[in-house]
Design an enzyme around this catalytic site. Structure first.
Site, short mmCIF file in Angstrom:
data_model
loop_
_atom_site.label_atom_id
_atom_site.label_comp_id
_atom_site.label_asym_id
_atom_site.label_seq_id
_atom_site.Cartn_x
_atom_site.Cartn_y
_atom_site.Cartn_z
N CYS A 124 0.82 -1.22 0.00
CA CYS A 124 0.00 0.00 0.00
C CYS A 124 0.85 1.27 0.00
O CYS A 124 0.33 2.37 -0.16
CB CYS A 124 -0.95 0.00 1.19
SG CYS A 124 -2.11 -1.36 1.15
N HIS A 184 -9.45 3.27 -2.32
CA HIS A 184 -8.09 2.75 -2.13
C HIS A 184 -7.61 1.91 -3.31
O HIS A 184 -7.55 0.68 -3.23
CB HIS A 184 -8.05 1.95 -0.82
CG HIS A 184 -6.70 1.41 -0.48
ND1 HIS A 184 -5.50 2.06 -0.80
CD2 HIS A 184 -6.32 0.28 0.19
CE1 HIS A 184 -4.49 1.34 -0.36
NE2 HIS A 184 -4.94 0.26 0.23
N1 COA Z 1 -17.85 1.32 2.41
C1 COA Z 1 -19.11 1.73 2.14
N2 COA Z 1 -19.92 1.17 1.22
C2 COA Z 1 -19.42 0.13 0.52
C3 COA Z 1 -18.12 -0.37 0.74
C4 COA Z 1 -17.33 0.26 1.73
N3 COA Z 1 -16.10 -0.18 1.98
N4 COA Z 1 -17.90 -1.41 -0.09
C5 COA Z 1 -19.03 -1.55 -0.82
N5 COA Z 1 -19.94 -0.63 -0.45
C6 COA Z 1 -21.30 -0.47 -0.93
C7 COA Z 1 -21.39 -0.48 -2.45
O1 COA Z 1 -21.32 0.83 -2.98
C8 COA Z 1 -22.74 -1.10 -2.69
O2 COA Z 1 -23.73 -0.11 -2.46
P1 COA Z 1 -25.08 -0.08 -3.34
O3 COA Z 1 -25.75 -1.39 -3.09
O4 COA Z 1 -25.81 1.10 -2.79
O5 COA Z 1 -24.62 0.07 -4.75
C9 COA Z 1 -22.86 -2.12 -1.56
O6 COA Z 1 -22.01 -1.64 -0.51
C10 COA Z 1 -22.43 -3.51 -1.97
O7 COA Z 1 -21.22 -3.40 -2.71
P2 COA Z 1 -20.32 -4.65 -3.09
O8 COA Z 1 -19.28 -4.18 -4.04
O9 COA Z 1 -21.19 -5.80 -3.48
O10 COA Z 1 -19.63 -4.94 -1.70
P3 COA Z 1 -18.85 -6.23 -1.28
O11 COA Z 1 -19.69 -6.93 -0.25
O12 COA Z 1 -18.39 -6.98 -2.46
O13 COA Z 1 -17.57 -5.58 -0.60
C11 COA Z 1 -16.27 -5.12 1.31
C12 COA Z 1 -17.64 -4.94 0.64
C13 COA Z 1 -16.27 -4.35 2.61
C14 COA Z 1 -16.02 -6.60 1.57
C15 COA Z 1 -15.17 -4.59 0.33
O14 COA Z 1 -15.40 -3.21 0.11
C16 COA Z 1 -13.78 -4.83 0.85
O15 COA Z 1 -13.22 -5.92 0.70
N6 COA Z 1 -13.14 -3.81 1.48
C17 COA Z 1 -11.82 -3.94 2.06
C18 COA Z 1 -10.75 -3.73 1.02
C19 COA Z 1 -9.38 -3.99 1.62
O16 COA Z 1 -9.24 -4.73 2.58
N7 COA Z 1 -8.33 -3.41 1.04
C20 COA Z 1 -6.98 -3.58 1.51
C21 COA Z 1 -6.77 -2.81 2.77
S1 COA Z 1 -5.15 -3.00 3.47
#
Ligand code: COA
Length: 394
Positions: A84, A338
């Protein structure tokens, strides 16, 4: 050890819209961010003598995607991958190549098409030991949150509510930036009640999976004036931790609620600039908030709050746009998004805009020192942390 103080200026900067950019390729993102930075500097690409690309996963393991996108043929182009911290490290290499006297003007680009990787980051890493395994990124940082509660006598519900305030701040700040991935403010209860991802972290405690790119043009500080408004790099610190050879396990002697590598990188930068009291001396900080708990623990790690006692600062709103130390004024990883390799330069983009009075509705009053802190990996498992301090040039 020497320092980088006052040797290098950032004379132009650019950033694409962050989000789910299905209609853009890596090349589009590199081109868009680079040309915005070139326009800002008022120069042509032919004036850049070298380039560095920071990315985790773009194309083959070479700098070819950047050379290809920009038709930057037969020039010195390098690729940096440092998790990152990749984007921030690309800027660091660009700065060092100017400071060494090798080149006068160098381009740094951070880019990632994270959505193309096909998943979030919920896969487990390594072996599945019930106590020491890392698990997924949300699980690892969720574990740090649970540990924090045990260590400092907070109930998990208390901490969850405080973390929700960081999510509300991030989404509010992101709503004020036209290029942020998420542009809708949220209310506290939405964050507290959101579906769980890894206890105590819910959906709004996590950064999203995002595409985007950011670019910066650096040059010798003594040349910077002729390119107009600019910022000067005052300090750069970098610290890298060890990864346990039994992949997937924490070092059991580490405190996972305190990010040792980020502490060290920040201390290096504070020392180079002579900063004794970061809470008072830093005007605005753009720090790694892959999860709300990461930002919370960084408040303590970076000396913004006493160790074990960041909660009162968060509850009092001290890190909001109206607080005494505004943090992640553009929404941070949480709401701006990110795209791994781009985030470090995106943070510098926000520092640059704040320091030059260009941050619009997010503008803070009279900022003097901007801080960037990228952090890759997980506590106790080989982090890569990079801290940059910048000020407005005269
Ligand atoms: N914060 C707020 N809203 C989020 C979000 C987040 N992090 N991630 C997705 N959403 C929203 C989307 O916009 C979507 O909204 P909508 O239904 O109104 O369109 C809904 O949630 C579902 O989105 P989706 O893409 O299907 O989510 P997901 O369940 O596949 O993913 C997480 C959600 C949290 C698992 C994913 O964002 C994730 O893995 N985040 C962490 C990334 C990470 O760890 N990076 C490395 C860090 S070191």
């Amino acid at each position: 050890m020497g320092d980088i103080k006052d040797k290098v200026a950032i004379i132009g900067i650019g950033c694409t819209k962050f989000g789910e950019l299905w209609d853009k390729g890596i090349d589009d993102l590199i081109i868009d961010s680079t040309y915005e930075a070139l326009d800002d500097a008022g120069i042509g690409l032919d004036q850049c003598e070298a380039a560095v690309m920071g990315t985790l996963s773009s194309g083959l393991l070479t700098a070819a995607p950047l050379a290809e996108a920009l038709a930057f043929d037969n020039k010195p182009v390098s690729r940096v991958e440092n998790n990152c911290a990749s984007g921030a490290d690309a800027l660091r290499y660009a700065a060092f190549s100017v400071a060494s006297g090798m080149y006068d003007i160098v381009l740094a680009v951070g880019v990632e098409k994270s959505k193309d990787m096909g998943s979030g980051s919920l896969e487990a890493v390594g072996t599945l030991h019930p106590v020491t395994t890392i698990g997924s990124a949300p699980a690892a940082f969720g574990k740090a949150a649970v540990r924090y509660c045990e260590q400092y006598g907070l109930s998990r519900e208390q901490l969850k509510r405080t973390l929700a305030k960081i999510a509300v701040k991030g989404h509010y700040n992101g709503s004020l930036h036209p290029k942020a991935h998420f542009r809708k403010p949220i209310v506290l209860e939405a964050a507290v009640q959101a579906p769980l991802v890894a206890w105590p972290l819910g959906l709004f405690d996590c950064c999203p999976v995002t595409d985007g790119a950011a670019a910066a043009i650096v040059c010798r500080a003594d040349m910077a004036k002729k390119f107009g408004e600019h910022v000067i790099i005052k300090a750069i610190g970098l610290a890298t931790g060890r990864i346990d050879p039994c992949k997937g396990k924490y070092y059991e002697d580490r405190d996972i609620t305190f990010f040792q590598e980020s502490y060290t990188a920040a201390q290096q930068a504070y020392d180079q600039m002579g900063i004794k009291n970061p809470r008072k001396e830093i005007s605005t900080a753009n720090i790694h908030d892959c999860f709300t708990i990461t930002e919370f623990l960084l408040y303590e790690t970076l000396g913004f709050s006493p160790v074990g006692n960041a909660k009162p600062d968060v509850d009092a709103g001290n890190f909001t746009l109206k607080g005494d130390l505004p943090v992640n004024t553009d929404g941070g990883l949480k709401a701006f998004g990110h795209p791994v390799g781009a985030s470090g330069i995106r943070m510098i983009y926000e520092c640059y805009n704040q320091l030059l009075g260009r941050a619009g509705p997010r503008q803070i009053k009279d900022p003097k020192i901007g801080m960037q802190l990228s952090q890759g990996g997980m506590a106790g498992h080989g982090m890569q942390s990079l801290c940059t301090l910048v000020v407005a040039g005269q």
